[in-house]
Write an enzyme that holds these catalytic residues in place. Sequence first.
Site, PDB file in Angstrom:
ATOM      1  CG  ASP A 170      -2.280  -0.654   1.154  1.00  0.00           C
ATOM      2  OD1 ASP A 170      -2.390  -0.904  -0.059  1.00  0.00           O
ATOM      3  OD2 ASP A 170      -2.899  -1.048   1.938  1.00  0.00           O
ATOM      4  CE1 TYR A 175       4.021  -6.930   4.023  1.00  0.00           C
ATOM      5  CE2 TYR A 175       3.437  -9.160   4.285  1.00  0.00           C
ATOM      6  CZ  TYR A 175       3.543  -8.023   3.417  1.00  0.00           C
ATOM      7  OH  TYR A 175       2.707  -8.059   2.109  1.00  0.00           O
TER       8      TYR A 175
END
Lengths: 246, 246
Positions: B52, B110
Amino acid sequence: MRNIRMIVSYDGTKYYGFQTQPIGNTIQDIIEHGLKILTGEEISITASGRTDAGVHARGQVINFITRSPIPIERWALALNSRLPKDIAVLTADEVPLNFHSSHFAKRKTYRYSIDTNKFADVFERHYRYHYPMPLLVSAMEEALSKVVGEHDFTSFASQRSTKPTHVRTILRASLEQSKGKIDILVTGNGFLYNMVRIIVGTLLWVGEGKLDVEDFERILKAKDRSAAGPTAMSHGLTLMEVEYDF
Amino acid sequence: MRNIRMIVSYDGTKYYGFQTQPIGNTIQDIIEHGLKILTGEEISITASGRTDAGVHARGQVINFITRSPIPIERWALALNSRLPKDIAVLTADEVPLNFHSSHFAKRKTYRYSIDTNKFADVFERHYRYHYPMPLLVSAMEEALSKVVGEHDFTSFASQRSTKPTHVRTILRASLEQSKGKIDILVTGNGFLYNMVRIIVGTLLWVGEGKLDVEDFERILKAKDRSAAGPTAMSHGLTLMEVEYDF
């Protein structure tokens, strides 16, 4: 009247250095503007020393005189809310009216950061000089140790230096290396204009084998700027700490 | 025809995310533009997954089909010289023509980074979510451990998720803390849209004492997005690694 001292951190990337310039956009301009909004006063700040365009600080020290009654514990938050996100006040305290952040500074510590990896770490591109070369790090470390002590650092001072003496004492100098990244830390009782950057530029020549440790010592003794290496890029330099006796 | 795979790092701060958008200014747009300058071809790249706006990557993996004869060892340097400094190719290798960086991805890791200090570290302001609160870190750590294993992560998926199943397996989840900075690392076989950010947003509520570990477990079992906490800010998230069987 009160004298307020602050420890300030800033990312120097987009500023034209610390000190006010006619063109504006300096750290000093921004902080003084924030103080004006906060206090309504035209405040002039004094710093422990200037930093050049692109140079950063984690522990710059400033002070200023104000009539503002703001309680000391509220200054940092109040000023930070009036500063851009790349400048932050870390602490504030009240000091005697005669305190001057430059004249009273006893020791300063600078860090110079290098990225020797083939491709620069994108997250440190503004904070670490990308120098993608294999370097003789132990030779650099040995040469670096030669700056410790009291020396005339004329070889490692900008020719624009106007100081009456170039004798300074370096108290500590160390080099850390990890994953192709090198951090050089130097603590001294004072630094000449561009001194850390010229030391690093010369150390990089040692690292590349263009100079050996004896050459480095010879350069230090020469008291001649033209004997030394280039001035390393400004963005690798960070003022880490300024120490005072109180 | 050749299939080239690259590990790519980027600072997502100024981009509108990875995937091409009509408005432009995405990581994909920039890399494809660089490839066009380099090869003359209109190349479409495939990534292991989108990131994003504001999300970063240290180990995004992309691949693309090309007719270019550039030797494999020259791709990274050649493309980097045609990319802005906030996007860097770290490695390039040639893979079988059927390789697809998303379909073949086995595991992803992540990291979510938080700065709990009163004043944000200016040097990490784009990479670490500033959350200046005292946090119950051991409770956060315990809650985090509950996501390990195979679960239906509907509670921690954006309601915009269009995936046929929300069952994913988290292989490792850990939390590191130092000087008021927290890094949360999560490795899984796949992630739903906003999954790490919603897990972190909920963990922050645990850290603040708004939820306890049992609440966190109950939320996971509820399979209901509205039971969980908010989506943590995008800029704290970094795609660290994508693993493949070859």
